[in-house]
Design a protein around this motif. Structure first.
Motif, PDB file in Angstrom:
ATOM      1  N   ASN A 278     -28.618  -2.555 -18.159  1.00 59.71           N
ATOM      2  CA  ASN A 278     -27.818  -1.336 -18.330  1.00 59.71           C
ATOM      3  C   ASN A 278     -27.878  -0.870 -19.782  1.00 59.71           C
ATOM      4  OD1 ASN A 278     -26.810  -0.898 -15.677  1.00 59.71           O
ATOM      5  ND2 ASN A 278     -25.377  -2.608 -15.944  1.00 59.71           N
ATOM      6  N   GLY A 279     -28.208   0.396 -19.970  1.00 60.35           N
ATOM      7  CA  GLY A 279     -28.399   0.933 -21.307  1.00 60.35           C
ATOM      8  C   GLY A 279     -29.822   0.804 -21.810  1.00 60.35           C
ATOM      9  N   GLY A 280     -30.664   0.141 -21.023  1.00 60.78           N
ATOM     10  CA  GLY A 280     -32.067   0.000 -21.380  1.00 60.78           C
ATOM     11  C   GLY A 280     -32.935   1.029 -20.671  1.00 60.78           C
ATOM     12  N   SER A 281     -34.236   0.785 -20.655  1.00 65.95           N
ATOM     13  CA  SER A 281     -35.172   1.709 -20.026  1.00 65.95           C
ATOM     14  C   SER A 281     -36.439   0.936 -19.674  1.00 65.95           C
ATOM     15  CB  SER A 281     -35.497   2.866 -20.976  1.00 65.95           C
ATOM     16  OG  SER A 281     -36.247   3.881 -20.327  1.00 65.95           O
ATOM     17  N   TYR A 282     -37.391   1.623 -19.070  1.00 62.61           N
ATOM     18  CA  TYR A 282     -38.682   1.020 -18.748  1.00 62.61           C
ATOM     19  C   TYR A 282     -39.780   1.772 -19.485  1.00 62.61           C
ATOM     20  CZ  TYR A 282     -36.309  -1.650 -15.173  1.00 62.61           C
ATOM     21  OH  TYR A 282     -35.449  -2.509 -14.532  1.00 62.61           O
ATOM     22  N   LEU A 283     -40.660   1.021 -20.110  1.00 66.24           N
ATOM     23  CA  LEU A 283     -41.753   1.602 -20.890  1.00 66.24           C
ATOM     24  C   LEU A 283     -43.052   1.487 -20.098  1.00 66.24           C
ATOM     25  CD1 LEU A 283     -42.495   0.923 -24.669  1.00 66.24           C
ATOM     26  CD2 LEU A 283     -44.314   0.945 -22.979  1.00 66.24           C
ATOM     27  N   VAL A 284     -43.680   2.624 -19.853  1.00 69.60           N
ATOM     28  CA  VAL A 284     -45.005   2.666 -19.230  1.00 69.60           C
ATOM     29  C   VAL A 284     -46.018   2.952 -20.331  1.00 69.60           C
ATOM     30  CG1 VAL A 284     -46.504   3.800 -17.550  1.00 69.60           C
ATOM     31  CG2 VAL A 284     -44.059   3.548 -17.067  1.00 69.60           C
ATOM     32  N   ALA A 285     -47.032   2.109 -20.441  1.00 71.83           N
ATOM     33  CA  ALA A 285     -48.085   2.307 -21.447  1.00 71.83           C
ATOM     34  C   ALA A 285     -49.428   2.394 -20.734  1.00 71.83           C
ATOM     35  CB  ALA A 285     -48.095   1.157 -22.460  1.00 71.83           C
ATOM     36  N   ARG A 286     -50.191   3.450 -21.061  1.00 75.30           N
ATOM     37  CA  ARG A 286     -51.520   3.623 -20.453  1.00 75.30           C
ATOM     38  C   ARG A 286     -52.504   4.079 -21.537  1.00 75.30           C
ATOM     39  NH1 ARG A 286     -52.579   2.280 -15.105  1.00 75.30           N
ATOM     40  NH2 ARG A 286     -53.624   4.251 -14.638  1.00 75.30           N
ATOM     41  N   ARG A 287     -53.558   3.345 -21.693  1.00 72.91           N
ATOM     42  CA  ARG A 287     -54.618   3.755 -22.632  1.00 72.91           C
ATOM     43  C   ARG A 287     -55.594   4.633 -21.853  1.00 72.91           C
ATOM     44  NH1 ARG A 287     -59.752   2.318 -24.649  1.00 72.91           N
ATOM     45  NH2 ARG A 287     -59.915   2.329 -26.928  1.00 72.91           N
ATOM     46  N   ILE A 288     -55.668   5.907 -22.214  1.00 71.68           N
ATOM     47  CA  ILE A 288     -56.466   6.880 -21.463  1.00 71.68           C
ATOM     48  C   ILE A 288     -57.594   7.398 -22.349  1.00 71.68           C
ATOM     49  CG2 ILE A 288     -56.406   9.008 -20.123  1.00 71.68           C
ATOM     50  CD1 ILE A 288     -53.370   8.599 -19.833  1.00 71.68           C
ATOM     51  N   ARG A 289     -58.783   6.951 -22.059  1.00 74.93           N
ATOM     52  CA  ARG A 289     -59.937   7.428 -22.829  1.00 74.93           C
ATOM     53  C   ARG A 289     -60.351   8.808 -22.337  1.00 74.93           C
ATOM     54  NH1 ARG A 289     -65.727   4.315 -24.006  1.00 74.93           N
ATOM     55  NH2 ARG A 289     -66.660   6.036 -25.185  1.00 74.93           N
ATOM     56  N   MET A 290     -60.566   9.718 -23.274  1.00 77.43           N
ATOM     57  CA  MET A 290     -60.991  11.069 -22.934  1.00 77.43           C
ATOM     58  C   MET A 290     -62.512  11.179 -23.074  1.00 77.43           C
ATOM     59  SD  MET A 290     -58.138  13.307 -24.994  1.00 77.43           S
ATOM     60  CE  MET A 290     -56.492  13.581 -24.356  1.00 77.43           C
ATOM     61  N   HIS A 291     -63.131  11.854 -22.117  1.00 76.05           N
ATOM     62  CA  HIS A 291     -64.569  12.109 -22.222  1.00 76.05           C
ATOM     63  C   HIS A 291     -64.756  13.323 -23.143  1.00 76.05           C
ATOM     64  CE1 HIS A 291     -65.129   9.066 -19.260  1.00 76.05           C
ATOM     65  NE2 HIS A 291     -64.655   9.793 -18.251  1.00 76.05           N
ATOM     66  N   GLY A 414     -49.710  -1.091 -18.727  1.00 73.41           N
ATOM     67  CA  GLY A 414     -48.640  -2.069 -18.852  1.00 73.41           C
ATOM     68  C   GLY A 414     -47.295  -1.455 -18.516  1.00 73.41           C
ATOM     69  N   LEU A 415     -46.397  -2.273 -18.005  1.00 73.93           N
ATOM     70  CA  LEU A 415     -45.028  -1.856 -17.709  1.00 73.93           C
ATOM     71  C   LEU A 415     -44.086  -2.912 -18.260  1.00 73.93           C
ATOM     72  CD1 LEU A 415     -42.959  -0.018 -16.270  1.00 73.93           C
ATOM     73  CD2 LEU A 415     -43.302  -1.426 -14.215  1.00 73.93           C
ATOM     74  N   PHE A 416     -43.048  -2.459 -18.955  1.00 74.28           N
ATOM     75  CA  PHE A 416     -42.159  -3.393 -19.638  1.00 74.28           C
ATOM     76  C   PHE A 416     -40.703  -2.953 -19.489  1.00 74.28           C
ATOM     77  CE2 PHE A 416     -46.279  -3.274 -21.615  1.00 74.28           C
ATOM     78  CZ  PHE A 416     -46.625  -4.624 -21.733  1.00 74.28           C
ATOM     79  N   ALA A 417     -39.822  -3.935 -19.342  1.00 72.10           N
ATOM     80  CA  ALA A 417     -38.384  -3.686 -19.284  1.00 72.10           C
ATOM     81  C   ALA A 417     -37.835  -3.734 -20.707  1.00 72.10           C
ATOM     82  CB  ALA A 417     -37.699  -4.737 -18.418  1.00 72.10           C
ATOM     83  N   VAL A 418     -37.302  -2.615 -21.166  1.00 74.09           N
ATOM     84  CA  VAL A 418     -36.776  -2.506 -22.525  1.00 74.09           C
ATOM     85  C   VAL A 418     -35.260  -2.674 -22.475  1.00 74.09           C
ATOM     86  CG1 VAL A 418     -36.536  -0.997 -24.530  1.00 74.09           C
ATOM     87  CG2 VAL A 418     -38.662  -0.983 -23.200  1.00 74.09           C
ATOM     88  N   PRO A 419     -34.737  -3.763 -23.016  1.00 74.77           N
ATOM     89  CA  PRO A 419     -33.288  -3.978 -22.955  1.00 74.77           C
ATOM     90  C   PRO A 419     -32.538  -2.979 -23.819  1.00 74.77           C
ATOM     91  CG  PRO A 419     -34.312  -5.642 -24.340  1.00 74.77           C
ATOM     92  CD  PRO A 419     -35.434  -4.847 -23.721  1.00 74.77           C
ATOM     93  N   PRO A 420     -31.219  -2.915 -23.677  1.00 79.12           N
ATOM     94  CA  PRO A 420     -30.435  -1.975 -24.496  1.00 79.12           C
ATOM     95  C   PRO A 420     -30.471  -2.363 -25.977  1.00 79.12           C
ATOM     96  CG  PRO A 420     -28.991  -3.457 -23.284  1.00 79.12           C
ATOM     97  CD  PRO A 420     -30.376  -3.693 -22.753  1.00 79.12           C
ATOM     98  N   GLY A 421     -29.754  -1.578 -26.774  1.00 81.49           N
ATOM     99  CA  GLY A 421     -29.736  -1.812 -28.201  1.00 81.49           C
ATOM    100  C   GLY A 421     -29.028  -3.107 -28.581  1.00 81.49           C
TER     101      GLY A 421
END
Length: 435
Positions: A278-291, A414-421
């Protein structure tokens, strides 16, 4: 009349003064006998140090709070993100590392060196507590955001640290989307660290020191340096451009919209073993190479049709200004003015059940590959309250239908659970480990 010890003369006097250091009396004596410049220099040095401390404070982002910094903080210009694999099997060692990280991040965010000795004032026969490359720099709005990956809770059926029962249901393994070309060495991780700052050296310094502190307990799995934010997270910021030359993140959530953040970014109502989120969030990280080379040979007309916005102003192809809402029903001679398979059409909240996310991505360039093609693109970062509803459905649709997909290749994920402050006196992830 008090007696005084004989004073050495010449070079011996200089050596003695060097051993003793300058007293208040010697400073003023020097000023009265032609040493005014020395006194002024000492005072100027003191003033410079004070000015430097003031500058660091003015550039500092508060570390403690209800939410971790680096989520709704106005997006900085530079990023260094690193994923760590935990190597220790001892839970106490892991929490000790997180406590040490907390103290280090708090110091760096305030523009201070790490530890009592910092880079130069500690034990001369021991490694410094701070690597020192940011010692003369301001805090540069540094934020360090930390999250936990699925494998920290359970890996290959093993409950590594007694945390399996507290893994949030939303911390899923992201599916393999159509067109993914994921590299294992650029994906996953037990812990994520996102360091953002206005000075690249400050951001790199943060990750470097956390990796140094983690030695023997965790090691870097992958890292990525980014430049040039690709989203604005505050209404005070202008919309930046990505490496395709288009304005990116026009419709991004803004930190001023507390109601939208509560609905789409912050976790609330979690109970039982998940209550620590509670008070946290979820971080989605994607490395996207552009042509890049293929895109650069594409006509402007085609580029705008793929994106769904004009390249100059960033306005929707249906007309208006940058922030004008797209009219997906407005027809032209060849169909909708905003093509149905354009990036804007498929990513818009109205096409995704009203779902939104807070994007904090960055451009990246990692040189050229063996064929001479630029390895560059977007390091996509988004914060959501639930990736199952706020990211996965949209990405699945875009991977299948987005015209922009032809010019992209997803190489990391990657997907990560970011706890609150962290409250005063607490440490990162305390609610998880001490619930």
């Amino acid at each position: 009349m008090s007696r005084t010890s004989p004073q050495p003369a010449g070079k011996d006097a200089e050596a003695a003064a060097g051993r003793r250091g300058f007293s208040r009396r010697s400073l003023f004596t020097a000023a009265g006998t032609g040493g005014l410049g020395l006194a002024a220099g000492v005072l100027a040095g003191s003033s410079l140090a004070g000015a430097r401390e003031a500058q660091a404070a003015s550039d500092a982002v508060a570390f403690h709070g209800a939410h971790q910094a680096g989520i709704t903080t106005p997006a900085q210009d530079r990023m260094h993100m690193a994923a760590f694999d935990v190597t220790t099997t001892d839970r106490d060692e892991l929490t000790a590392m997180l406590r040490e990280w907390t103290a280090a991040i708090e110091a760096m965010a305030a523009g201070r060196e790490i530890g009592a000795g910092g880079a130069t004032a500690g034990d001369y026969e021991a490694p410094p507590e701070d690597t020192g490359e940011a010692s003369d720099l301001s805090a540069s709005h540094l934020t360090v955001t930390v999250g936990f990956g699925r494998t920290l809770f359970e890996q290959e059926g093993r409950d590594r640290f007694g945390l399996a029962a507290r893994r949030p249901a939303a911390l899923i393994e992201l599916p393999h989307f159509p067109g993914d070309a994921l590299e294992e060495s650029r994906s996953g991780g037990d812990i994520i660290v996102q360091a953002c700052a206005d000075d690249p050296q400050v951001a790199v310094h943060a990750v470097r020191n956390l990796a140094r502190i983690a030695f023997g307990r965790a090691r870097v799995r992958w890292s990525q340096i980014g430049f040039g934010r690709t989203s604005s997270t505050s209404s005070a910021q202008t919309t930046p451009r990505n490496l395709f030359g288009f304005k990116d993140g026009t419709a991004n959530l803004k930190s001023e919209d507390a109601e939208a953040l509560a609905g789409h970014v912050w976790v609330s109502g979690a109970q039982g073993g998940e209550a620590w989120m509670n008070g946290g969030s979820y971080l989605v990280a994607r490395r996207i190479r552009m042509h890049i080379e293929t895109w650069d040979r594409t006509s402007l007309r085609e580029q705008e049709a793929v994106i769904g916005r004009t390249k100059r102003e960033g306005s929707p192809l249906s007309g208006g200004k940058e922030f004008t809402a797209p009219d997906f029903a407005l027809q032209g001679s060849d169909g909708p003015l905003v093509p149905a398979d354009s990036h804007v059409a498929l990513a818009h909240p109205s096409r995704n059940g009203g779902v939104q996310m807070l994007r904090r991505g960055f451009n990246y360039t990692d040189g050229s590959d063996s064929l001479g093609r630029l390895d560059a693109g977007l390091f996509f970062i988004a914060f959501v309250s639930d990736p199952r509803t706020h990211y996965v459905p949209m990405q699945a649709t875009m991977a299948r239908r987005d015209a922009l997909a032809e010019y992209l290749r997803h190489t990391g994920s990657g997907l990560f659970a970011v706890p609150p402050g962290v409250p005063e006196g607490g440490y990162l992830g305390q609610g998880l480990f001490e619930a």
